[in-house]
Design a protein around this motif. Sequence first.
Motif, PDB file in Angstrom:
ATOM      1  N   HIS A  27      21.343 -74.787 -24.447  1.00 14.46           N
ATOM      2  CA  HIS A  27      20.842 -73.408 -24.492  1.00 14.46           C
ATOM      3  C   HIS A  27      21.849 -72.463 -25.138  1.00 14.46           C
ATOM      4  O   HIS A  27      21.724 -71.245 -25.002  1.00 14.46           O
ATOM      5  N   HIS A 109      20.784 -79.965 -18.655  1.00  6.86           N
ATOM      6  CA  HIS A 109      20.708 -78.707 -19.399  1.00  6.86           C
ATOM      7  C   HIS A 109      22.121 -78.157 -19.485  1.00  6.86           C
ATOM      8  O   HIS A 109      22.802 -78.028 -18.459  1.00  6.86           O
ATOM      9  N   LYS A 115      21.135 -69.233 -21.415  1.00  6.99           N
ATOM     10  CA  LYS A 115      19.707 -69.560 -21.344  1.00  6.99           C
ATOM     11  C   LYS A 115      18.848 -68.296 -21.417  1.00  6.99           C
ATOM     12  O   LYS A 115      19.182 -67.279 -20.821  1.00  6.99           O
ATOM     13  N   LEU A 121      14.460 -73.709 -15.073  1.00  7.20           N
ATOM     14  CA  LEU A 121      14.886 -75.105 -15.181  1.00  7.20           C
ATOM     15  C   LEU A 121      14.255 -75.936 -14.065  1.00  7.20           C
ATOM     16  O   LEU A 121      14.052 -75.448 -12.949  1.00  7.20           O
ATOM     17  N   ALA A 127      22.597 -79.189 -14.397  1.00  7.23           N
ATOM     18  CA  ALA A 127      22.690 -78.058 -15.318  1.00  7.23           C
ATOM     19  C   ALA A 127      24.130 -77.553 -15.311  1.00  7.23           C
ATOM     20  O   ALA A 127      24.794 -77.548 -14.266  1.00  7.23           O
TER      21      ALA A 127
END
Length: 150
Positions: A27, A109, A115, A121, A127
């Motif tokens: 991201h 992620h 993001k 998510l 993440a």
Amino acid sequence: MTITGCCECSAVTYSITDSPVYVYACHCLNCQTRSGSAFAEHAMVPVSAFACDGRIMGYKRLAHGVEFEEVFCAVCHTRVFNKNSLLADMIFLRAGTLAGSQTLNPIAHIWISRKQDWITLPEGIPAFAESPTPEEFGAAIQTAERRGHV
Ligand SMILES: [Zn+2]
Ligand SMILES: [Zn+2]
């Protein structure tokens, strides 16, 4: 097992043989700008497992002392993969070019500090605020394998 993919016009095709393909979503702002989209999906694949066919073109750029080579289809200019001098034996695939990409489900992620706000998510998927360390990414792969994800 062989996994295949191609650019938008199919002039460039590739195959990945006997290697797992771990897709992750990035991201970061660079990925947002380069993709013209909300995030980019990448997958690291060993050069030894990757075979690419068709006319490609590319350019090289330096960032923080690392040389990146971006590789495109010479006809439709879809970005297919890149390489970098730090991990010279790996291909960084643009995972949206994989056949059946609508079934992709990223195992991690990264750079979620950048993001876009509208993206929620999925629960239980690792993440990271920025780039994970290799150990952290390795743990994310193990988590995915435990789930029977790949
Ligand atoms: Zn093409
Ligand atoms: Zn990124």
